[in-house]
Structures are given as structure tokens and as C-alpha cells.
Design an enzyme around this catalytic site. Structure first.
Site, mmCIF file in Angstrom:
data_model
loop_
_atom_site.group_PDB
_atom_site.id
_atom_site.type_symbol
_atom_site.label_atom_id
_atom_site.label_comp_id
_atom_site.label_asym_id
_atom_site.label_seq_id
_atom_site.Cartn_x
_atom_site.Cartn_y
_atom_site.Cartn_z
ATOM 1 N N SER A 146 -17.298 -14.366 21.786
ATOM 2 C CA SER A 146 -17.672 -14.833 23.124
ATOM 3 C C SER A 146 -18.751 -15.885 22.938
ATOM 4 O O SER A 146 -19.406 -15.934 21.892
ATOM 5 C CB SER A 146 -18.225 -13.665 23.947
ATOM 6 O OG SER A 146 -18.853 -14.105 25.129
ATOM 7 N N TYR A 192 -23.867 -6.170 25.439
ATOM 8 C CA TYR A 192 -22.641 -6.919 25.130
ATOM 9 C C TYR A 192 -22.977 -8.113 24.237
ATOM 10 O O TYR A 192 -22.291 -8.380 23.240
ATOM 11 C CB TYR A 192 -22.000 -7.383 26.430
ATOM 12 C CG TYR A 192 -20.779 -8.253 26.272
ATOM 13 C CD1 TYR A 192 -19.522 -7.691 26.072
ATOM 14 C CD2 TYR A 192 -20.866 -9.638 26.352
ATOM 15 C CE1 TYR A 192 -18.383 -8.488 25.943
ATOM 16 C CE2 TYR A 192 -19.744 -10.445 26.228
ATOM 17 C CZ TYR A 192 -18.509 -9.862 26.022
ATOM 18 O OH TYR A 192 -17.382 -10.662 25.900
#
Length: 250
Positions: A133, A146
């Protein structure tokens, strides 16, 4: 000889888009997801094999690789895509929620690599691509845990790149921005209202396919709306003032 690909988190979103893209090019796919109806449905669509499994357990990756060898006799491409947002609030810490996020986003990648490498080696080499990501490259304060997990898998990819390349196994990662998938379903209206474009799962799938064949070990492809995927470059860190190089520790 057809390419054999293993994809985790394959029932929807990016994983499903990758499965469809690779299968349309003739690859035989082994699909892994916790969503049994979803992964079975997609496997029938693309003519592949499927496994309902939790990637946070090491035996799940071992079973998936064993299924690839049993059904197709080899393994060429691995897309370690399964991931979840953490939802962890450090002010009101929930240990079970934290362990779940780390288990899927970090352990699932480590277990996947560990299980896949021996069969990739026996197959003569291949490639592993991890779905990271932008949160693996920059700070995302919307979900710090995250962000931690994605930084961790980027570090793993970078650390493994050279050793695996010696065995003819490429490893890299895609680092997409906000992508319209079930993971971000709750954000769609906010993004639309702000006029901010989101990637499609198909945009990221195209980058994943490119990453499988990247020439440079450890390539991290940044994927953003309206742009071609571009490798991310780190600036590097200062060494000792005298310019000495460390001993080889590999």
C-alpha cells in the site's frame, strides 16, 4: 506449459481482478480466501482450484501450495494479496483485533513466502508479488497499525529481494493508493464528494502483472489514479563518516 499462479485474498477486489487477468492469459490459478462461496464461485469462473483458508495460520499457506502441486505439478507466480484494515484504536486497545490485523497482513505474507519458495525453486524459479500500500511507504494516520503492517511487508520484500534472486525467484510489491474494493467500501461517498479519484481493482491487477516480470529485485510499484505505475526509490541513509562498508553478513 501453462503458468500456474497462487493468489490469496482472491474472492473479491484486487485478488479477484488478478485472477481474472491471469486466467484470461492462460494461467491456471489456485485461489485462497476465507469467503468460501466467493472463492468457489470465482474458481469456477476462471477454471481454477480453490481453498477456503485463513492466511494467518501457517498451515493455510502450506495447504495452498500443496494444492497447486497436486493439481498442476508446479508453481510460477504467487500473489500474496490478502489484507484487512486494522481498526485498532491505540487509546482503547483491543489485543484480539491487533493480533488479527498482524496475522493477516504480516504473518500471512511471511507464511506465504515460506511455503511457496520450495515449490517455486523446484519449478525452476518464478515470482512473488505482495500487495502492500502507499501506507507501506508513507505515514497513514487513519490507521497506524495497518501502516505498520504494510511497512513491515515492504521491508520483508526489500530484504528478501537479493537472496531470492540468486534462486531465480523475483519478489516485489505493489503499493496502490486508495482503491475501490470491499475494504474501502465505507469511504466511497467521502471520496466521491471530495472529487478524489480512486483506483479500480483492475488498475492494480495490471500493476501486479507488471510487477511479476520486473527486472530489478525488490521493485516497489507505486500505483496512483491516472498515472503509469512507477518504481519507488528510497533516498538511502548516511554511512560512517569515513565511508567504510559493513562486512557481508549474509
Amino acid at each position: 506449459m501453462s503458468t500456474v499462479a497462487l493468489i490469496t485474498g482472491a474472492a473479491s477486489g484486487i485478488g479477484a481482478a488478478v485472477a481474472r487477468r491471469l486466467a484470461s492469459g492462460g494461467a491456471r490459478c489456485v485461489l485462497v480466501d476465507l469467503d468460501q462461496p466467493g472463492v468457489e464461485r470465482l474458481a469456477k469462473e476462471v477454471g481454477g482450484a480453490w481453498l477456503t483458508a485463513d492466511v494467518s495460520l501457517p498451515e493455510s499457506s502450506e495447504q495452498a501450495v500443496a494444492l497447486a502441486e497436486e493439481k498442476y505439478g508446479r508453481l510460477d507466480l504467487v500473489h500474496l494479496n490478502a489484507g484487512i484494515s486494522s481498526g485498532v484504536d491505540l487509546a482503547h486497545f483491543d489485543l484480539a483485533q491487533y493480533r488479527k490485523a498482524v496475522g493477516v497482513n504480516m504473518d500471512g505474507v511471511v507464511f506465504g513466502v515460506n511455503a511457496a519458495v520450495p515449490l517455486l525453486r523446484r519449478s525452476g524459479g518464478g515470482a512473488i508479488v505482495v500487495t502492500a500500500s502507499l501506507a507501506g511507504l508513507v505515514a497513514y494516520d487513519g490507521d497506524p497499525v495497518y501502516t505498520m503492517t504494510k511497512h513491515a511487508v515492504v521491508g520483508l520484500v526489500r530484504g528478501l529481494a537479493v537472496p531470492l534472486a540468486r534462486e531465480k525467484i523475483r519478489i516485489g510489491a505493489v503499493c496502490p493508493g486508495f482503491t475501490d474494493t470491499p475494504l474501502t467500501a465505507g469511504m466511497r461517498d467521502a471520496f466521491a464528494g471530495a472529487g478524489f479519484p480512486m483506483l479500480t481493482a483492475e488498475d492494480v491487477a495490471a500493476a501486479v502483472e507488471s510487477a511479476f516480470y520486473a527486472e530489478e529485485p525488490g521493485t516497489l510499484l507505486v500505483v496512483q489514479p491516472g498515472r503509469q505505475p512507477v518504481p519507488y526509490r528510497y533516498a538511502g541513509v548516511p554511512g560512517p563518516a569515513g565511508g567504510q562498508k559493513p562486512p557481508s553478513l549474509g
